[in-house]
Design an enzyme around this catalytic site. Structure first.
Site, PDB file in Angstrom:
ATOM      1  CE  LYS A  57       7.745  -4.079 -15.435  1.00 33.48           C
ATOM      2  NZ  LYS A  57       7.150  -3.658 -14.136  1.00 33.48           N
ATOM      3  CE  LYS A  84       9.089   1.404   3.682  1.00 33.84           C
ATOM      4  NZ  LYS A  84       8.789   0.610   2.507  1.00 33.84           N
ATOM      5  CD  GLU A  97      10.595  -1.467   0.198  1.00 36.21           C
ATOM      6  OE1 GLU A  97      11.827  -1.312   0.307  1.00 36.21           O
ATOM      7  OE2 GLU A  97       9.818  -0.544  -0.089  1.00 36.21           O
ATOM      8  CG  PHE A  98      12.940  -1.357   6.046  1.00 36.36           C
ATOM      9  CD1 PHE A  98      12.283  -0.257   6.572  1.00 36.36           C
ATOM     10  CD2 PHE A  98      12.547  -2.623   6.457  1.00 36.36           C
ATOM     11  CE1 PHE A  98      11.253  -0.410   7.493  1.00 36.36           C
ATOM     12  CE2 PHE A  98      11.520  -2.789   7.382  1.00 36.36           C
ATOM     13  CZ  PHE A  98      10.869  -1.676   7.900  1.00 36.36           C
ATOM     14  CB  CYS A 128       9.811   5.527  -0.127  1.00 29.79           C
ATOM     15  SG  CYS A 128      10.113   3.936  -0.912  1.00 29.79           S
ATOM     16  CG  LEU A 165      21.154  15.220  10.186  1.00 25.47           C
ATOM     17  CD1 LEU A 165      22.096  15.348  11.385  1.00 25.47           C
ATOM     18  CD2 LEU A 165      19.970  16.168  10.350  1.00 25.47           C
ATOM     19  CG  ASP A 205       5.009  -7.351 -13.905  1.00 21.17           C
ATOM     20  OD1 ASP A 205       5.436  -6.755 -12.897  1.00 21.17           O
ATOM     21  OD2 ASP A 205       4.303  -6.812 -14.786  1.00 21.17           O
ATOM     22  CG  ASN A 218       9.972   5.276   4.469  1.00 22.18           C
ATOM     23  OD1 ASN A 218      11.142   5.025   4.762  1.00 22.18           O
ATOM     24  ND2 ASN A 218       9.340   4.639   3.501  1.00 22.18           N
TER      25      ASN A 218
END
Length: 496
Positions: free
Chosen positions: A88, A258, A205-206, A314, A304, A83, A262
């Site tokens: 960080k 992806k 990614e998920f 996202c 739901l 990074d 979403n």
């Protein structure tokens, strides 16, 4: 693209049982390069050699990058997290997670102690230490809804600057359709691919915030897209040991999977919220409606839950990018546009209901929840923050926020800067016993588990008027009424 396991298999070679090879096995594969050949960006072919693990650098140490780096290290790989933010990096190397996610800090401590992961802010070290480079940087929405690729571009340019040999560059970030081909073109412009071949693979990614470790170690599927079957195979074998099903495809299909996923989930949330508006008028219990619908396996009960709308890093961003792309291509995505409209107006609908019960101008309101969902400190596109902004615009005397992850007003990430007058009307409650003192309404916006056991009995006496508005249908309405509260949820049905 020919099938990963041989000639004759169709592109996107299915959801094969043979590809569930990771389950119950702990086999890693490295790769080397041999002479020129067809298929890779630089004209180099990949040849396999068995080994226990691979060296991989994960570029970007935010939520997805850090989680992915730790999971890969836990799977046995030697991982570098890179990074540009040196502070960080220092925190991570000390074992301090810069965000909240259940179980992740404990895993960080374990892997640092075992020497399986290290973090660096040195670009040369990050690039030259690994043959596999995974990009996991942010792609926030620009003002027009398009994804901002400045961090991705910076990552690519860092790789190009320090590249020292053949690389496979894996795109973990959510990127607009067409981006992986553009990445290939940018490398072709900046790198002599005859000397240092580069393959690009899409591997979206998920992860769900608050459930990242579960989603990582029990993935619903693993999508791998690319134009070199051997590079695709290399990426698939990163995840050996996981009980996953692989789906291989081209770049554009992987990218679209992806966004479409979403977009569909966002539309599902907006659908149940719009049905809740009607259920409110006719006296139906939206929770019962959702349970009955969810019993149909074609629908399922996931996403739901009626409430005050979706937020986070996202859904809003990916819906905006899909609509932006469709507009550029002169395609009208009417359903998705309507799903966005419903979500954008759900807070207003809920506040109007609050106003009908108890006019709020000049009153004090306690808001339970600043993070966009429970078990995270992520405030991006938080419905709770948008509701607080709406209350301030209405002219409430005081908005009092209470959230396990917030200790001061300056920790709240407003969607736009507050005016001086509005800012003075915001307070953060840190003393749970006195949080409801003198308030005229309590609004739940984030379903933290700890909110179930707040001192509701004590609060009912301390509040100026014991009225609670449950924006997530999370609280026990019967129990609260028994403690003296007036309870209002989202379409909870007649008598509730």
């Amino acid at each position: 693209m020919r099938g990963v396991y041989g000639e004759g298999r169709p592109e996107g070679a299915a959801v094969e049982a043979a590809d569930r090879e990771g389950a119950g096995r702990d086999l890693r594969f490295g790769y080397g390069v041999r002479g020129a050949g067809a298929g890779t960006t630089g004209g180099a072919a990949i040849v396999w050699r068995r080994r226990r693990s691979v060296n991989i650098t994960v570029i970007g140490s935010g939520y997805v990058g850090t989680t992915t780096a730790l999971v890969l290290a836990k799977l046995g790989h030697q991982v570098i997290g890179y990074d540009v933010d040196a502070s960080k990096v220092e925190r991570l190397n000390r074992g301090e997670l810069p965000f909240r996610e259940p179980g992740l800090e404990e895993l960080l401590h374990e892997l640092l102690q075992d020497g399986k992961i290290v973090f660096t802010a040195d670009g040369r070290t990050a690039v030259t230490s690994s043959q596999l480079l995974m990009i996991s940087v942010g792609t926030p929405s620009a003002a027009d809804g398009n994804a901002d690729l400045k961090y991705l571009t910076s990552a690519i340019d860092t790789i190009a600057e320090f590249i020292d040999g053949p690389k496979i560059v894996i795109t973990k970030s959510t990127v607009p359709i067409g981006t992986n081909r553009w990445i290939k073109e940018r490398f072709a412009e900046k790198v002599d691919l005859t000397k240092t071949p580069v393959d690009v693979v899409s591997n979206p990614e998920f992860l769900r915030e608050g459930s990242a470790l579960h989603d990582s170690f029990q993935p619903s599927r693993t999508i791998v897209g690319g134009d070199n079957p051997l590079a695709v195979e290399t990426v698939k074998r990163l995840y050996s040991g996981l009980p996953t099903t692989y789906y291989t495809c081209d770049f554009e299909t992987a990218e679209m999977i992806k966004y479409a996923s979403n977009g569909f989930l966002a539309a599902k949330i907006s659908f149940i919220n719009e049905i809740a508006r009607l259920a409110e008028e006719v006296g139906a219990d939206i929770g019962g409606v959702a349970r009955g619908m969810g019993m149909d396996p074609r629908i399922s009960s996931h996403h739901l839950s009626a409430g005050i709308g979706y937020g986070g890093s996202c859904f809003p961003k990916d819906v905006a990018e899909l609509l932006h792309l469709a507009n550029r291509k002169n395609v009208k995505l009417s359903m998705l546009a309507e799903a966005k409209r419903v979500n954008d107006t759900q807070i207003d609908w809920f506040v109007e209901r609050m106003q009908a019960v108890a006019p709020l101008k000049g009153q004090r309101v306690l808001v339970l929840g600043v993070a966009f969902k429970e078990d995270t400190d992520d405030q991006r596109e938080s419905p709770g923050i948008r509701l607080m902004e709406r209350l301030l615009k209405l002219g409430v005397r005081e908005v009092r926020a209470f959230d396990p992850t917030v200790r001061a007003v300056d920790e709240i990430r407003w969607t736009k800067p507050l005016g001086k007058g509005a800012a003075k009307r915001v307070k953060v409650a840190t003393d749970v016993e006195r949080a409801a003192d003198g308030v005229h309404a309590v609004v739940l916006t984030t379903p933290w588990k700890s909110f179930e056991t707040l001192p509701w009995k004590q609060w009912a006496t301390a509040a100026a008027t014991p009225v609670v508005f449950d924006g997530r249908n999370f609280l026990d309405d019967v129990a609260l009424r028994g403690l003296g509260w007036q309870y209002y949820g989202v379409a909870r049905g007649r008598g509730r």
